[in-house]
Scaffold this active site. Structure first.
Site, PDB file in Angstrom:
ATOM      1  N   ASP A  84       0.820  -1.215   0.000  1.00  0.00           N
ATOM      2  CA  ASP A  84       0.000   0.000   0.000  1.00  0.00           C
ATOM      3  C   ASP A  84       0.854   1.266   0.000  1.00  0.00           C
ATOM      4  O   ASP A  84       0.538   2.241  -0.683  1.00  0.00           O
ATOM      5  CB  ASP A  84      -0.904   0.024   1.239  1.00  0.00           C
ATOM      6  CG  ASP A  84      -2.003  -1.017   1.125  1.00  0.00           C
ATOM      7  OD1 ASP A  84      -2.067  -1.688   0.070  1.00  0.00           O
ATOM      8  OD2 ASP A  84      -2.783  -1.166   2.085  1.00  0.00           O
ATOM      9  N   GLU A 101     -23.636 -18.412 -13.325  1.00  0.00           N
ATOM     10  CA  GLU A 101     -22.819 -17.490 -12.531  1.00  0.00           C
ATOM     11  C   GLU A 101     -23.571 -17.097 -11.267  1.00  0.00           C
ATOM     12  O   GLU A 101     -24.763 -17.340 -11.157  1.00  0.00           O
ATOM     13  CB  GLU A 101     -22.460 -16.258 -13.368  1.00  0.00           C
ATOM     14  CG  GLU A 101     -23.664 -15.576 -13.968  1.00  0.00           C
ATOM     15  CD  GLU A 101     -23.315 -14.769 -15.224  1.00  0.00           C
ATOM     16  OE1 GLU A 101     -23.811 -13.654 -15.351  1.00  0.00           O
ATOM     17  OE2 GLU A 101     -22.546 -15.263 -16.085  1.00  0.00           O
ATOM     18  N   LYS A 128     -25.603 -14.851  -8.580  1.00  0.00           N
ATOM     19  CA  LYS A 128     -26.458 -13.670  -8.627  1.00  0.00           C
ATOM     20  C   LYS A 128     -25.975 -12.731  -7.528  1.00  0.00           C
ATOM     21  O   LYS A 128     -26.198 -12.966  -6.341  1.00  0.00           O
ATOM     22  CB  LYS A 128     -27.921 -14.033  -8.413  1.00  0.00           C
ATOM     23  CG  LYS A 128     -28.831 -12.828  -8.584  1.00  0.00           C
ATOM     24  CD  LYS A 128     -30.296 -13.227  -8.658  1.00  0.00           C
ATOM     25  CE  LYS A 128     -31.169 -12.084  -9.134  1.00  0.00           C
ATOM     26  NZ  LYS A 128     -31.096 -10.882  -8.318  1.00  0.00           N
TER      27      LYS A 128
HETATM   28  S1  IVH Z   1     -28.329 -10.862 -15.958  1.00  0.00           S
HETATM   29  C1  IVH Z   1     -31.990  -9.152 -18.607  1.00  0.00           C
HETATM   30  N1  IVH Z   1     -26.647 -11.810 -14.230  1.00  0.00           N
HETATM   31  O1  IVH Z   1     -30.372  -9.344 -10.907  1.00  0.00           O
HETATM   32  C2  IVH Z   1     -31.427  -8.977 -17.242  1.00  0.00           C
HETATM   33  N2  IVH Z   1     -28.244 -10.219 -13.472  1.00  0.00           N
HETATM   34  O2  IVH Z   1     -33.328  -9.708 -11.304  1.00  0.00           O
HETATM   35  C3  IVH Z   1     -30.005  -9.425 -17.230  1.00  0.00           C
HETATM   36  N3  IVH Z   1     -28.032  -9.653 -11.100  1.00  0.00           N
HETATM   37  O3  IVH Z   1     -31.131  -6.312 -12.404  1.00  0.00           O
HETATM   38  C4  IVH Z   1     -29.515  -9.581 -15.873  1.00  0.00           C
HETATM   39  N4  IVH Z   1     -26.306 -10.940 -10.695  1.00  0.00           N
HETATM   40  O4  IVH Z   1     -29.007  -6.425 -11.066  1.00  0.00           O
HETATM   41  C5  IVH Z   1     -27.696 -10.983 -14.420  1.00  0.00           C
HETATM   42  N5  IVH Z   1     -25.067 -12.727 -12.834  1.00  0.00           N
HETATM   43  C6  IVH Z   1     -26.099 -11.905 -13.025  1.00  0.00           C
HETATM   44  C7  IVH Z   1     -26.641 -11.113 -11.990  1.00  0.00           C
HETATM   45  C8  IVH Z   1     -27.722 -10.284 -12.250  1.00  0.00           C
HETATM   46  C9  IVH Z   1     -27.149 -10.069 -10.176  1.00  0.00           C
HETATM   47  C10 IVH Z   1     -29.132  -8.705 -10.833  1.00  0.00           C
HETATM   48  C11 IVH Z   1     -29.202  -7.575 -11.817  1.00  0.00           C
HETATM   49  C12 IVH Z   1     -30.587  -7.577 -12.370  1.00  0.00           C
HETATM   50  C13 IVH Z   1     -31.320  -8.439 -11.409  1.00  0.00           C
HETATM   51  C14 IVH Z   1     -32.391  -9.175 -12.153  1.00  0.00           C
END
Ligand code: IVH
Length: 677
Positions: A33, A114, A116
């Site tokens: 750092d 992946e 969420k």
């Molecule tokens: S794909 C068409 N991938 O979940 C929408 N979303 O309920 C494409 N999110 O608003 C979203 N991890 O903020 C996608 N690996 C992931 C995600 C992810 C978190 C969130 C994202 C989205 C919400 C949908």
């Protein structure tokens, strides 16, 4: 001179952004750092002396700028949609069936999978490789322009790593706060007497909506990409997985846990695997996201309402729920510590029904101001004990109407179990019953701990039985367990002849355990399983350990002054000496026999883990090593015996190679576990 300054500026920017990338994206820091700070200061000085050299993508611009009056609206070229959720395997099966029908596919579908991320959706716009704007999701068609705040996030590149940048690239992803940064933020807030955040997501949201980006800069936000929006001037690959690989090449952060799987079986296996890792990931997730891998198939499936047909979010049970506090009780623990416990209206959270949650200690209850009748947020993450995160003040019933119910919590001044005075030492967060083992509650807890699975492992001796044994005066100390007879045990409530016999057999069988277990079973404050193992290994015999003074104890690896003082004080106490003597008399403990100090295949061996293993999580690998008596160290040194390396191993592997340390992949590691050297 000018040319020199210009060259040095470019060099510094590269060095600093490389360091950011190593630290924030690869999680594998390259420079200390202090060195980082020096480079940044040098760059700031140079830019101050030559303002014409300053560019918007300079790392000096990540420290934030003065406050804005408000956020501008940002319209999304490609809308930011949401995902449909699945809560059960049945819903995943239905999703897969719809996808196969939609694609008229006979065989199985390949999915990119992946985590969420539990944060906030963000879009980043790069033009000719330069970051130009970033915005929140808003209503999906337009959100808030939070560019100034996004710039402070060091995981987000200000310039894409490529010589042929696309004319336009919109990256979609999630801003979140790592748990360790969240914990630190809340700790600092507590130290300052300020309000804490409920969870990392709220902290991330609050930080990203700051009008003053200098505040955001201090909050240490993180970012993960999970997709793209508009792209111009680049040929996209054929699959989502390849798109993610491309983003990773551009130095955008992507989840390590992403994979490609086939069919429902593959989805479910991933869901379970990720679920096991959930508690140990550095950030919160609330599910797994499945995406049909081929982009052409995605396009064919298209969208329904506001969500894609080619993707679904498979959710884990919520880790936080709302419920009502029915009472606040105080429990007395093994060391006499008084713990306030909230009795809750039963609520399903983190996969189980929770009726009690710890409130930790007096200060914590005050800080959270949790009162009987309050609606509270209860959190249960992984196998962690459920806790009350905080009260929802808006839901507190009117105090005028229910005044007697809603007094702030106060710690009792006498022990609720034995009536002895409660003491709170300066500098300690716990209030304690001052009665030691004369307090029946402490006695019970000491015996329950002694008999527990990881200590002497007396099968069948549960909490209820110990309670009866102590209340009837049959057992005062763990040593008394060994003089119980059939008649007295069979006389206990709900105790048939056969179970009484089994219990006595289990007590007898608990003799002759390795020293480490016996030391752990004694319940010395500050001495957990690992320290007990270290002590057993170091001293070899109980007598030697009992005779050790603080100085001798400090020679044990990982034993510091607080632990050493606690151990020495324990063995100095005459009551404890008497109990140990009685345990020897009862032959519950026999020193110097042929029994192992600590039986385990990896006894005395030091392991270092690096990279991601294909099957085991880091936590699982660590558990396996420790279960065999080995140690897992954080860094490679001359004392390391083995390095277990997975994918993306980082600098530890390089060092291990340099030091000629034996390197194992997962297969070799598992083999060693099974077979030994
Ligand atoms: S794909 C068409 N991938 O979940 C929408 N979303 O309920 C494409 N999110 O608003 C979203 N991890 O903020 C996608 N690996 C992931 C995600 C992810 C978190 C969130 C994202 C989205 C919400 C949908």
């Amino acid at each position: 001179m000018k040319l020199e300054a210009e060259q040095r500026t470019l060099e510094l920017r590269r060095l600093i952004e490389d360091a950011n990338y190593r630290y924030y994206v690869l999680d594998d820091p390259a420079i200390p750092d202090a060195e980082y700070d020096r480079l940044l200061r040098e760059l700031q000085d140079l830019e101050a002396a030559h303002p014409e050299l300053l560019t918007p993508d300079s790392p000096t611009q990540r420290v934030g700028a003065g406050p804005l009056k408000g956020f501008a609206q940002a319209t999304h070229d490609v809308p930011m949609l949401s995902l449909n959720n699945a809560f059960s395997e049945g819903e995943v099966v239905a999703f897969d069936r719809r996808a196969r029908e939609g694609l008229e596919r006979e065989g199985q579908i390949e999915y990119a999978v992946e985590p969420k991320f539990d944060g906030l959706a963000i879009t980043l716009r790069y033009e000719q490789g330069l970051f130009v704007r970033g915005a929140t999701r808003g209503d999906g068609s337009s959100g808030e322009d939070v560019s100034a705040n996004l710039k402070t996030i060091r995981a987000i590149p200000m310039r894409l790593e490529t010589v042929t940048p696309p004319a336009v690239l919109e990256v979609r992803g999630e801003v979140l706060m790592l748990r360790r940064d969240f914990d630190k933020l809340n700790q600092d807030a507590r130290d300052q007497g300020e309000k804490t955040f409920v969870n990392p997501r709220n902290a991330a949201a609050g930080s990203l909506r700051q009008l003053d980006s200098r505040i955001t800069a201090k909050r240490r936000l993180h970012f993960f990409s999970y997709g793209i929006g508009r792209v111009e001037g680049a040929d996209l690959p054929g699959t989502h997985a390849e798109v993610m690989d491309w983003l990773a090449e551009l130095r955008l952060p992507v989840a390590r846990q992403r994979r490609v799987v086939v069919g429902v079986a593959g989805l479910m296996a991933y869901f379970n695997e990720l679920g096991e890792q959930r508690a140990t990931l550095p950030y919160d997730i609330d599910g797994a996201v499945y995406k049909v891998n081929r982009l052409a198939d995605q396009e064919r499936l298209g969208f329904v309402a506001r969500a894609p047909r080619f993707s679904i979010a498979h959710k884990y049970p919520a880790q936080e729920e709302l419920t009502v506090v029915e009472a606040i009780d105080v429990q007395v623990g093994r060391t006499g510590a008084l713990t306030p416990v909230a009795r809750l209206k039963p609520v399903f959270v983190g996969g189980v029904t929770v009726t009690n949650a710890t409130l930790h200690n007096e200060d914590e209850v005050r800080r959270k101001d949790v009162r009987v009748g309050d609606t509270v947020i209860v959190r249960r993450a992984g196998d962690v004990i459920p806790e009350v995160v905080g009260s929802v003040l808006e839901r507190r019933p009117l105090r005028d109407l229910l005044a007697p119910l809603h007094e702030p919590f106060v710690m009792p001044t006498v022990c609720p179990e034995c009536g002895a005075p409660v003491l709170r030492l300066e500098g300690e967060s716990a209030a304690r019953c001052s009665n030691g083992l004369a307090c029946p509650a402490q006695r019970k807890q000491a015996i329950i701990h002694f008999a527990s699975r990881r200590a002497m492992d007396i099968e069948g001796l549960g909490d209820k039985l110990v309670e009866q044994l102590v209340d009837r005066g049959l057992v005062q100390t763990p040593a008394d367990l060994y003089s119980l007879d059939l008649e007295r045990v069979a006389g206990l409530e709900r105790m048939a002849q056969k179970s009484a016999e089994n219990l006595l057999a289990a007590i007898a069988a608990s003799r002759h355990k390795p020293l480490a277990r016996f030391v752990f079973a004694l319940g010395i404050r500050q001495v957990g399983e690992q320290t007990a193992r270290d002590l057993a290994r170091h001293f070899g015999k109980l007598d030697a350990l009992m005779a050790a003074d603080a100085e001798a104890l400090l020679r044990v690896a990982d034993v510091g002054p607080v632990v050493a003082a606690s151990i020495a004080a324990f063995f100095r106490e005459s009551h404890n000496q008497a109990v140990i003597e009685a345990l020897r008399q009862a032959e519950a403990w026999v020193d110097g026999e042929a029994q192992a100090v600590f039986a385990g295949r990896f006894s005395g061996k030091v392991f270092v883990l690096t990279g991601t293993l294909p099957n085991l999580t880091r936590e699982q690998a660590k558990e396996r090593v420790e279960a065999e008596g080995g140690k897992v160290a954080g860094s490679v040194s001359g004392k390391t015996d083995y390095v277990v390396a997975g994918s993306d191993p980082g600098s530890k592997l390089v060092k291990a190679e340099k030091l000629n340390i034996k390197i194992l992949d997962e297969t070799a590691f598992l083999h060693l576990l099974e077979k030994g050297d």
